[in-house]
Every structure is written in C-alpha cells, then in structure tokens.
Scaffold this motif. Structure first.
Motif: not given
Lengths: 377, 377, 377
Positions: C19-23, C92-96, C98-106, C116-122
């Motif tokens: 459970h996370c959101h965008g940056v 910070f995303l590299a430091a985390a 984290t292989g998988v993000f479930c993103v609340d887009t609401g 997709a951008e979050l995943a790419e950055a991470a």
C-alpha cells in the motif's frame, strides 16, 4: 545511576511545572498521608504503600528525609512526622529543582499552600491557573437567576483571569460529563434552560450544556486551557475521557486558544495524535509519572512521544497535597526523558545538540512559550 | 536462562490458578489439537502453529515431551499421540507447579477433566467456579414461566454455589452484550418482560436486561465474581468489553462482592485503573499470557502493573482443552513477573523483601485472600 | 549497527509494499516539503522537522543524499534541491529495495508518479489499487440519477478493477464516517434515498448508507479490500476508527474477500485480535513506521505481533509525496522486525529457520499470497 550528557543536562535544567496544586501545610497522620498517596482510597488490608507510587516513595523519597532506600512505611512516616511539614515540604520542593509553578487553585479539600507560599518554599516563581468549574460554582453559590447565569459566569471568569499572576484556565469537564459532548457553542436560550435545571438542583456543575458553555467561555477568555484527560480518581469514566472525543470541538476552536491535555494516560498515544494534527494541542503525562513511578516513566513517555512534535510535550507534576509528588514527578520526568533521549543519542538516532534542545523544550521552554512566561534567567 | 533470587523464588512458589477450565481427556488429532491452539479457527494455508502461541508450544512444550526445542509441528503431534493424553496431561500439569485450581465448569464443548480429575492429575487441589449464564440457561431448558424466571434463577444459582468446593461465580456478559449496559438493578416487571422475550426465542442468554439481572444476582450471592473482559474468540466485540464501561456498575455495587477482571488485554491499563480506584476490583492477564507467549508476557505484565496495587494482581492460566496451556501460562507468568521484579531489584527500584513479597502475593496469596482459600501448607 | 542472520536476511529480501502512493515529480520548496513531512500542517514556530519523523529524515535520509547524519534541515533541503527530484526519488526508491508496489491511485493532490513511473524509478514492478470513494465521486461528477447510482457505481467499479494491473481496492470509510456503521448490506431503496441526499448536496462521499453500500460493493468485486484504520490527518475521529468496530461486518462478510487493515496505530493490538480470529483479516503498520521512526518501529511491531498469526502481517510504507518515506518506511520495517526476530532468536524463543521464514512472510510472501502476485524471481 544513569549517566551521559542528556542526564546531566536534565539534572541542571530548572523545570517549569505547568500544572500542579498546593501542598498540605499541616502535619499528616498515617491515614491522612495514605489517602493522599493514592487516587483510590484507604482499604482494609491494602496499604497505599503497596502500589508502584508507594514503592517509589519508599525508594526515592526516603533518602531525601535521611533514611535508607526502601525504608519501611512506618519508619518513613515516623521520620516525616519528626521533621515536620515545613521541613519535609522544603526538602522535596528543593529536590524537584522546579523554577516555575503554574498552580491550579480550584481544588483544595485540605488547607494547602497558596501559590506564593509554594513558590517561596521551593525558591521559585508561581503563577495561577483558574479552575473554571470553581468559578461557575461560586457564581451559583452567590445566587444568580438562570437567565443571568451566562453573563455572570463570563464576568466572574474575566475577573478571575485578570488578577495578577494568572496565566491560564483549567476545566475538569472530564470529571463532569466526559468529552462525548455536542461540540457546538450552545445558544443562549439553551444555556438559560440548563442553568435553570442546575440552579434548581444545586451541586457541582455537571449539566452537559453548561460544561460545553464553560469550554466555549474558555475560548473567549483567550488564555491557554488545561483539560484533565484520562487517569484520575473513581469519578472518571475512563472511556469517556479519551481526548480524541474532543476532535470536533478542536476543529471548531482551531485558531483560538492553546489546549493543554493533562495526564492523558492510558491515552497518551491518542493525545499525541491530536498534538500532531492540531496546531493548538499540547500534552503532558503529569500525575501518571509519579503513579507509575520511575520504573515505568520512560515507557509512558516513549508512547507519549511516538508522533508528538517535540514542541508539544510539557512537564507537569500534577502534585497535590504531599510534597513527595513534586520530587517524584520531577525525578520520574528527568529520569524517563533522560533515558529516552540518551539511548537515542547512544544509538545515533539523535544528535547531541538535538537531544539537548528537546530536553530543554520539554522541561521548560515549551511551557514558557505557551503561557508566555518570561525566559529563564 | 533468567537467574536471580526473584526467579528462584517464583520457580519454588506453587501457583494458585484462580481461573481455568478442564483438559481434554481423550486423544486429539491434528485438527482437534490445532483448533484448541487458537482463539480463531483452522484456516486453509494458515497453521495455528504459526502464531506466537504455536511458536511458544514448539519451543517450551516440546522439551516437556522429550523433544528438541522448536521441534516441527508434525514431530510434536506424533510424540504427543505416542505418549497418550494421560501422560501428556500429567507432564504439563506437573510442569505448571500449580497447587490450587479454581475451575470454571460451565464451558466444556469437549469431554474434559472434572475439577477433581484435574487436581489429581496435577497433584493439587481444585475448587469450582459456577458460570452463571449456564445456570440461567439450564433453568430455561428445564422450563419456567417468565414471571417465575427471576426466582427460579436465583434459587438455582444458590443451589449451585452451595455445593461443596464452590468458591466463586463467573459471568461471560462480555460475550453476550458487552459492558455498555444500564448499570441499575432491573425492576421485577422488567425482568419478567425480558424473560418472556428470551424464553420465547430460546438460545443463549443475551437479553440485556437479563444479563444485568444476572450481574446483580451475583451481587446477592455474595461470592467473588469473575468477569471475562477483553480478548476472546470472534464472538467478542472488543470495543464493548473495555472494563471501564463497568464503572457505574462498580459504583453501585461498591462494598459488596469482589470483582475479578479476567484476561483484560488489550485493556490491561484500563483494568489497572479500576483496580487502583475501586476497592473490590482485581485483575489478571490470563489467556493473554499463553497467547502472547513468554516473549511478550513481561511487556503485558508491565502495563498491567503500571498503577495496579500489588494486592490486586492474580494469576490465572485460563487454560482450556490442551494441557500445554497450563504449562505455558505458568511459565509465561513466572518468567514475565520474574523479569519485571528482578530488573527492578537490580536497578534498586525495589528491595529484595518487597520483590519476594510481591511475587508471593501475585502467585498465590492474593487469590487465597480474595477466595478465602486455606493458606499454603 | 544491528547484526545477525535475521538482519542480514531482511537486508537481502526485496519488499512487497502492498500500500503506497505516488511520489511528487517536481521540485519541492521548504513549505512544500514540510507540508508533506507531517500529517498535521505547517504551524508558525513549530517546524515539521522537529518531530520523530523529521529527526529520522535528518538521521537516515541525509546520508542517502551524501550529507552527514543529522544534517540541519536547511542543509538537507539545499542538497535536495541541488540533486533535483529525479535523482532524489531514484536514490530513496533504490534504498527501499522494494520489488513490488501496490499503488493507491485515488489520492493525488500533487502531480505524482504513475504506478509505471514509480516502478521504473525503483527498478521494480507496480500494481494498482483502486480507491472506491474516488470511483463513486467520479460517477457523481459525471452526473447520475439517484435511482441509477447503485448500478452506475457498481459498473464503474467493475470497469476500474478490470483494468490490467489492478490487484485490490481501497476504502477510506474511516475518513468519511468511521466504522460504527450498521453492518448490514443496505436495501436498494435505502441506497437510492441516500444517493438523492448526497447528489443534491454534492461534495465527497460521506453518506453513511452509501459508505456501507461501498463496502458491500467491495465484497461483490471479489478483490482484496484495503481499509484505512487508525492514524491519519485531522479529518479522522480516532475513536471511531478502531477496527474492532468492524466486527459485525466481518462476521457478515466472512468467507468472501480478504480485508487488509492499514496503519492501525494506536489500535495495532485490536487489529491483531481481528487478524487472530477472522480468517479474512490482515494488517500492516504502514504510515506509522515512518512517523514513529526507526527508534519506535520495533515497539509498534511488537504490539502488532502480540497475537497476530505470522501469515497475517504485511509490509506497507503508505509513502506519499516525498520519496524519503519509501526509504524510511522500509528501513524502519527491516530494522524493527529484524530486532524483534533477532532478539527472540538470541533468547532461543525462536529457531533460525522459523525466524527467517517469518521475516520472508511479512516482507513479501504474505502480500504475494493475498494479492495472488507472481512469486519473486
């Protein structure tokens, strides 16, 4: 003993005790002392010394009276009587190293020190906090018509807070109704009807509408408002004094007066939440600290500070009656906060300058800021 | 392993387990054992062994059966079956070193030991605690008119508590209505109307008026009353069983019977508050201790004892069904309380005599006092 | 620094952040950054840096930007601006790890990364979680008759969850009404009446009947449902979002969808109770971990895991806006869980294989199982 720079700094700092009461001026026999040692009562076969607070008194207060640590209760009381109330009070007040006292003068079932006497005995400065329920009850006792109650109460409250040395007001709404109140300012007609009921019935102010009216009158007065929350004697319904029940009222009064949540236990996390999301909310864990004792003070402070902004925690003893609680509250606070900060410093979770700053804020600067007290010398 | 004089004293002390149930007498297959290991149920893909209690069983109970610590669940169950229920029960009951059991006989969905059988297997003494809801439901099952219910229930309850060996009564009001009840004793006509509704509907006793009536009947019986509070299975509405909801009822019944708050978690601080301000209130953290396991028993006890007078904490296992929980409850209590007291002793927050006295009180003397049990030999 | 096999294993494990959101993608000035650092707001004289979260950022995030530990806030913000949002987010995303993000887009009051951008950055994979209140509000915004609301909402929700990459839904009922709701599925006519009221009034979805209807629509959708519980901003009434208020609803919906209790603090024990007695209930302490910081993460996790089955704890950051919170959440989780497990291992309360298994479950496998995600490579 605990060592390190944070403990040393806290030992040096003069505390601001932003919420306390007077100390009994006369001698106390065993029943009298024990009754003041507990939020319960004296019960056959169960000594108030056999509590965390009682154990802490025998451990930490006995040496202040020149006894061994863990002195038996009998020896403790004998020595206390031998020294006399004046000397006992002086010793514990000196041990508390408290520079400023904000004294709630509205609760004094015993003959206790005035703020000035307390300050003198401690070598500090005293300010006064006006308990609004006492003001309202004095208005009723003097005689007032129901439709004149609101004006008479406001006027008496204004007179009370305009006296020199008054820095804040206090409400014990927690004891009267709890916090699951309609948050809105009551209409005049509603207040009059409620006053009619209350004045006809007499007794302490426990009409929900008048308790709300009192809280809104506090807003009008413009001074910081202390609110008893959480732990107290058996008159409390603990589940009704979780401070988060105040959320709607805090929304309505945002931008007006500072609100200081007193005691809080076992809702210290809930109080911390409010302090984190409302600009006007501050908290302490007074009363709690001497009742849980130094053995658990740190644990309670850890929870109280989990999310609380460091500008929002204040120190209070909430000591009443026995001078021991001034000493014990101050000790538990210095020890508990010291351990918390020193361990974070040792674990490199906190820098030294930050640790010292947070200690100073909680010990005195936050209270000086909220109550607009002069800076420490 | 934990050492020091407090741990040694607690290891020697024979416990009084003031609230427990019987142990299943027959063999248990894996589903049967796992169902008893959890307050939940068996769910596909989630073994009850993969819980704090399950991990504690594999760690602490496996060696009692002659296995390695942390033995796998399969090996554990195989060894258990090999030894047979009689030997398994004997080993864990012996390991619990419990001298006195107060057994709630009103909950036994499985064939379990009688109090006498339990005592014999453990080499101890058993007393009985009468579950009042079971008495009421038996009255209804035998057939009664609504206007005769109150008398019939009172009479059956009196008969039940006058049997030899009965030392207290218990209510599971927590499971039936929670504690946000009208605290007043219900009028006769009210009871009759409620009995009419309940007798027409049948099923377990969950009429709020009759639950209140049951609590007031307990007052009339004059024996200590055990109250389930806090943690239990999914039939609980946890927010409605915070024991502070009982405050008004405790005011009304002050001066009558002792009230023993069972389990309490996560409201152990709230229970401690009640024990600190009401003479008649006592508490334990039974059930909780074996579910959180020895790894967290001390943390829960620390909170339970933050302000609780030391005369007010009792030990119970609340074990039901699997003998492991007698052993684990006793171990978690001895270890948790031992660590708490020993650390305070080591920090010089507590004297040795006091530490030993507090251990003895909680382990057995407090229960002996409340239930008027004979002193330990 | 913390050492031992559990810490090493947790350092290696790629997290699933369920459970996370965008940056925020653009630059942030000091007010912008500080506003995202707190669940409160920016207040004169009280810097959001002077909080447990702010101290943790200066301690743990400063080195990621190439600064000294405990760098002053000004230096931190200057360096952050110098590196630019793209590089800051990447670090910070590299430091985390984290292989998988479930993103609340609401929830996206700022311009933030898409999943997709979050995943790419991470360098990871992103899935989507659909916030049902946003779907309902979009339906209202497009225009709908009251009697068509239920169908239109269901249809829009079905469309939303059928998009590729959607793995669950989320509700913020906690913010809108709290959980003391009638648990029953509302009748059609009731929904229509409530829709009429809401559509006439406009604004966010806060009609209790429609909130209930939304929760029941989630049941029909068949996907895991994330529920905000406990801690949040000042829009929460904390006492109304204790998740045990959901008990009746959980009974009615047993056997349908998994329910994931988010945040939970200060009700992590209550959430653990629900996870222990309801098959479908899971929990995390996301959001809490970075707000309390690494200094208290372990304490919160200890309470969250007191009785929670080990298959039921998940990891989430609930990071929003500032990439720091991805790093800090992951660090606090790895550190806190590592300390908890390593200490139990060291005390021989847990075996090594078990400790490693429990770490893997909480860090990723439990989330993979609930959301039916592919196994880690």
């Amino acid at each position: 003993m605990a060592g390190g720079p944070v403990h040393e700094a806290l030992a040096e700092l003069e505390l601001v005790d932003h919420h306390c009461h007077g100390v009994v001026t006369g001698p106390l026999d065993r029943p009298g002392f024990e009754a003041l040692l507990t939020e319960g009562e004296r019960w056959p076969g169960i000594s108030p010394f056999d509590t965390p607070a009682g154990v802490a008194v025998r451990r930490h207060c006995a040496p202040v009276l020149g006894l061994e640590r863990h002195a038996p209760a009998d020896a403790y009381l004998a020595r206390r009587a031998e020294l006399g109330p004046r000397e006992v009070n002086r010793r514990f007040l000196a041990a508390a190293r408290t520079g400023v006292f904000c004294v709630d003068t509205g609760f004094a079932p015993h003959p206790v020190t005035t703020p000035a006497e307390l300050a003198e005995a401690a070598g500090g400065v005293a300010h006064e906090v006006v308990r609004l329920e006492s003001v309202a009850e004095a208005v009723a006792a003097r005689g007032v018509e129901a439709d004149g109650y609101a004006d008479a109460f406001r006027s008496a409250a204004l007179d009370a807070v305009r006296r020199p040395g008054v820095v804040g007001v206090k409400s014990v709404a927690a004891y009267r109704t709890g916090f699951d109140l309609d948050p809105a300012r009551p209409a005049d007609a509603e207040v009059t009807r409620a006053a009619r009921r209350w004045l006809a019935r007499g007794g302490r102010l426990d009409e929900p509408v008048l308790v709300r009216h009192l809280l809104w009158t506090a807003v009008d007065l413009g001074l910081p408002l202390q609110l008893h929350t959480g732990f107290g004697d058996h008159d409390i319904r603990l589940h009704r004094v979780d401070p988060t029940h105040l959320t709607d009222w805090l929304h309505l009064t945002a931008g007006t007066i500072p609100v200081l949540l007193l005691h809080c236990w076992p809702y210290q996390r809930q109080a911390g939440y409010l302090a984190a999301v409302f600009e006007q909310v501050y908290l302490d864990v007074g009363l709690t600290l001497h009742h849980v004792g130094p053995a658990r003070a740190r644990a309670v402070l850890e929870e109280a500070l989990e999310i609380t902004p460091f500008r929002k925690l204040l120190y209070s003893s909430d000591a009443y009656g026995v001078a021991e609680f001034y000493g014990l509250g101050a000790l538990a606070f210095r020890r508990g906060l010291g351990e918390l900060l020193q361990d974070r410093l040792d674990a490199d979770e906190l820098g030294l300058d930050d640790a010292l700053r947070l200690a100073r804020w909680a010990a005195s600067d936050n209270a000086r800021r909220v109550y607009r007290l002069p800076d420490a010398h």
